[in-house]
Design an enzyme around this catalytic site. Structure first.
Site, PDB file in Angstrom:
ATOM      1  N   GLU A  52       0.817  -1.220   0.000  1.00 55.49           N
ATOM      2  CA  GLU A  52       0.000   0.000   0.000  1.00 55.49           C
ATOM      3  C   GLU A  52       0.851   1.270   0.000  1.00 55.49           C
ATOM      4  O   GLU A  52       0.448   2.281  -0.586  1.00 55.49           O
ATOM      5  CB  GLU A  52      -0.945   0.006   1.210  1.00 55.49           C
ATOM      6  CG  GLU A  52      -2.055  -1.011   1.145  1.00 55.49           C
ATOM      7  CD  GLU A  52      -1.696  -2.353   1.770  1.00 55.49           C
ATOM      8  OE1 GLU A  52      -2.584  -3.215   1.888  1.00 55.49           O
ATOM      9  OE2 GLU A  52      -0.500  -2.533   2.136  1.00 55.49           O
ATOM     10  N   PHE A 114     -11.845  -6.879  14.019  1.00 56.34           N
ATOM     11  CA  PHE A 114     -10.726  -7.355  13.203  1.00 56.34           C
ATOM     12  C   PHE A 114     -10.383  -6.330  12.117  1.00 56.34           C
ATOM     13  O   PHE A 114     -11.239  -5.880  11.377  1.00 56.34           O
ATOM     14  CB  PHE A 114     -11.083  -8.701  12.562  1.00 56.34           C
ATOM     15  CG  PHE A 114     -10.029  -9.225  11.632  1.00 56.34           C
ATOM     16  CD1 PHE A 114      -8.805  -9.656  12.113  1.00 56.34           C
ATOM     17  CD2 PHE A 114     -10.249  -9.270  10.258  1.00 56.34           C
ATOM     18  CE1 PHE A 114      -7.825 -10.127  11.258  1.00 56.34           C
ATOM     19  CE2 PHE A 114      -9.278  -9.739   9.397  1.00 56.34           C
ATOM     20  CZ  PHE A 114      -8.061 -10.179   9.897  1.00 56.34           C
ATOM     21  N   GLN A 115      -9.131  -5.961  12.058  1.00 58.51           N
ATOM     22  CA  GLN A 115      -8.594  -4.999  11.096  1.00 58.51           C
ATOM     23  C   GLN A 115      -9.302  -3.644  11.168  1.00 58.51           C
ATOM     24  O   GLN A 115      -9.461  -2.953  10.171  1.00 58.51           O
ATOM     25  CB  GLN A 115      -8.634  -5.564   9.666  1.00 58.51           C
ATOM     26  CG  GLN A 115      -7.607  -6.677   9.446  1.00 58.51           C
ATOM     27  CD  GLN A 115      -7.399  -7.033   7.999  1.00 58.51           C
ATOM     28  OE1 GLN A 115      -8.267  -6.855   7.147  1.00 58.51           O
ATOM     29  NE2 GLN A 115      -6.213  -7.561   7.683  1.00 58.51           N
ATOM     30  N   LYS A 164     -17.781  -0.400   5.637  1.00 55.07           N
ATOM     31  CA  LYS A 164     -18.102  -1.428   4.641  1.00 55.07           C
ATOM     32  C   LYS A 164     -19.594  -1.502   4.355  1.00 55.07           C
ATOM     33  O   LYS A 164     -20.007  -1.704   3.198  1.00 55.07           O
ATOM     34  CB  LYS A 164     -17.582  -2.792   5.101  1.00 55.07           C
ATOM     35  CG  LYS A 164     -17.787  -3.864   4.026  1.00 55.07           C
ATOM     36  CD  LYS A 164     -17.117  -5.177   4.337  1.00 55.07           C
ATOM     37  CE  LYS A 164     -17.312  -6.153   3.171  1.00 55.07           C
ATOM     38  NZ  LYS A 164     -16.629  -7.456   3.414  1.00 55.07           N
ATOM     39  N   MET A 466      24.359   9.633   2.510  1.00 61.97           N
ATOM     40  CA  MET A 466      24.249  10.961   3.099  1.00 61.97           C
ATOM     41  C   MET A 466      24.506  10.916   4.605  1.00 61.97           C
ATOM     42  O   MET A 466      25.147  11.815   5.172  1.00 61.97           O
ATOM     43  CB  MET A 466      22.874  11.559   2.808  1.00 61.97           C
ATOM     44  CG  MET A 466      22.732  13.002   3.260  1.00 61.97           C
ATOM     45  SD  MET A 466      23.867  14.129   2.415  1.00 61.97           S
ATOM     46  CE  MET A 466      22.934  14.473   0.922  1.00 61.97           C
TER      47      MET A 466
END
Length: 555
Positions: A52, A114-115, A164, A466
């Site tokens: 993602e 969940f999630q 959802k 760097m």
């Protein structure tokens, strides 16, 4: 008016906004939207990234290269949190993206399901605005607002989180044509006159152009203004490409790794006109000593930037194109021949050094020579990023894409995917260090799957270059955790993902590999080996006066 589900409304609103490409990764909570997307796959192309974060960077790169709003999708929980770094990168650089996430259903929201994650709470400090949609009747209006907010005034990322059950619910939908944004009116006439008085009185004017010039499509207006004022022009890191770097008035980048000419010019000028720049610490150095001899005229779309980091004598708040055009029309042609001649002499006295053999600067000079003028150069973050800003000559805006504000290692490959998707006929090169490449090299799988012809050029010094440079200069060579002397073979990684790879150890090998990669119009990875102790010069110590800039000759 028709009946549509929430998921179908999302797709309909994307089409309303002219979206033809989205980047994302599916999951349980967002499945309804992906199902609707499947039915419209001939109208909206979905690029499945490997992570993602890659999707967020790709949407960002798409926006920067095209000037349109980029769109990314992610599911709830870890899918949404994986977008956060990409959203923050877009926020810091004012890049317009809309991130659409889905959350658990309303009845189980707030119950540690969940999630489940409070992504609007998490993203609040790094978005221009964010929404959570719990009623399908509000969905279309929210999505339209999200796009309008993302692209208007100072652009930025907007997040829309949708539960959802909203994506499954059905409601009435009526299409709405996207209206053109009205430009902000010009400031009051007395503000314009105050600015004109400063411009007319200046004997040693200088223009500093930032990323706002590019975001507002003001490059042509800036060029006309610079020649009317007859003033040298320097660009910030984010402003690369805002001014044609072959123009005699161009002095180079300004700031910590700016040219001596630019840093000295900003320090010695009597008027500094700053367009679309926010006086970052990497540009201004010491705020008390920055442009100490000059009055500063700041031109910016965001009033909050005025007097935030540096106190200015006057300011004009509004669209850069409109303001620069107005000033150019009202300002009589100025001539500062002695000043411009002095600047030209500085440019000849303080050229950028390339070094012998296969050096970082040499890699970028060869890249410049062997790619077309309209090539899009994307970078990761570090030494290679600075070399790409210093040694590649950018002729037009939206051809140098980099994470300037957040400095996100791993930004480049995802952003290059977005840029190549937006500009399929352009040569797109992501310049990476080996440390950065390791962050998101899994996105090579996306490059191969999408058959994108982008070039991944790894400036490989077997170090976090760097950070190692700072350890050399400021930490008495204590190289704590910056050496990457391991057995990772980047060419084998590329070949395992179906991409042609080149290992480069000489300048001639570099030229051959670049020619082949550019001409083939197929994906390629170049692993270019350089010395671990190379430095980016010039350099100004952090927090120091820009006049303290030094290079190899000073050491």
């Amino acid at each position: 008016m028709t009946k549509l589900s929430g998921a179908e409304i999302v797709i309909a609103c994307l089409k309303e906004q002219g979206v033809d490409t989205v980047f994302g990764y599916p999951g349980g909570a967002i499945l309804n939207i992906y199902d609707a997307l499947y039915k419209h796959r001939d109208e909206i192309h979905h690029v499945l990234t490997s992570h993602e974060q890659g999707a967020a960077h790709a949407a960002d790169g798409y926006a920067r290269a095209s000037g349109k709003v980029g769109v990314c999708l992610a599911t709830s929980g870890p899918g949404a949190t994986n977008l956060v770094t990409g959203i923050a990168s877009a926020y810091m650089d004012s890049s317009p993206i809309v991130a659409i996430t889905c959350n658990v259903a309303n009845p189980i929201l707030g119950k540690d399901s969940f999630q489940e994650i409070d992504i609007t709470g998490i993203s609040m400090p790094i978005t221009k605005y964010n929404f959570i949609v719990k009623d399908v009747r509000e969905l279309a209006g929210v999505l339209r607002r999200a796009f309008r907010i993302a692209r208007s005034d100072r652009p930025g990322p907007v997040l829309v989180d949708i539960t959802k059950d909203v994506t499954a619910a059905v409601t009435d939908y009526e299409a709405v044509l996207s209206a053109a944004e009205a430009l902000r009116p010009l400031p009051a006439e007395e503000k314009i006159e105050e600015a004109l008085a400063l411009l007319k009185a200046a004997k040693k004017p200088c223009i500093m152009a930032g990323g706002g010039v590019i975001l507002s499509n003001a490059a042509e207006a800036l060029t006309a203004f610079a020649h009317r004022l007859d003033a040298p022009v320097c660009c910030t890191l984010m402003g690369q490409g805002a001014f044609n770097q072959n123009d005699p008035l161009y002095t180079g980048m300004v700031g910590m790794h700016g040219t001596k000419t630019s840093n000295y010019t900003v320090s010695d000028c009597d008027l500094l006109v700053v367009v679309g720049a926010r006086f970052s610490d990497r540009v201004a150095g010491s705020p008390k000593q920055f442009a100490a001899k000059a009055k500063i005229l700041q031109i910016d779309i965001d009033e909050a930037e005025v007097n935030k980091n540096i106190h200015v004598a006057a300011s004009l708040v509004g669209d850069a194109t409109a303001l620069l055009t107005c000033l150019t029309e009202k300002l009589p042609a100025q001539r500062h021949a002695d000043w411009v001649t002095e600047i030209q002499a500085r440019k000849e006295r303080f050229p950028l050094q390339v070094g012998e053999g296969l050096t970082g600067p040499r890699v970028i000079r060869e890249l410049d020579r062997l790619t077309p003028d309209d090539a899009i150069i994307v970078t990761e973050v570090g030494q290679h990023q600075m070399w790409a800003a210093q040694h590649y000559a950018y002729h037009s805006p939206r051809t140098y894409l980099t994470s300037g504000g957040l400095g996100t290692m791993g930004f480049g490959l995802g952003a290059a995917i977005g840029a190549q998707t937006a500009k399929p006929d352009s040569v797109v090169v992501n310049v990476a260090g080996d440390g950065c490449f390791r962050m998101n090299m899994n996105e090579l799988a996306t490059v191969a799957r999408e058959e994108l012809p982008l070039i991944e050029l790894i400036v490989d010094n077997h170090a976090l270059g760097m950070v190692r440079q700072w350890q050399t200069l400021f930490y008495e060579q204590r190289y704590s955790s910056t050496v990457l002397r391991d057995r990772v073979d980047y060419c084998k990684i590329a070949e395992a993902m179906g991409i042609k790879a080149y290992r480069v150890t000489t300048v001639e090998e570099l030229r051959t590999a670049l020619r082949e990669a550019v001409e083939s119009r197929k994906a390629a990875v170049l692993d270019v080996l350089i010395d671990s102790d190379e430095k980016v010069f010039p350099m100004c110590p952090p927090g120091a006066d820009l006049k303290e800039v030094f290079d190899e000759s000073d050491l």
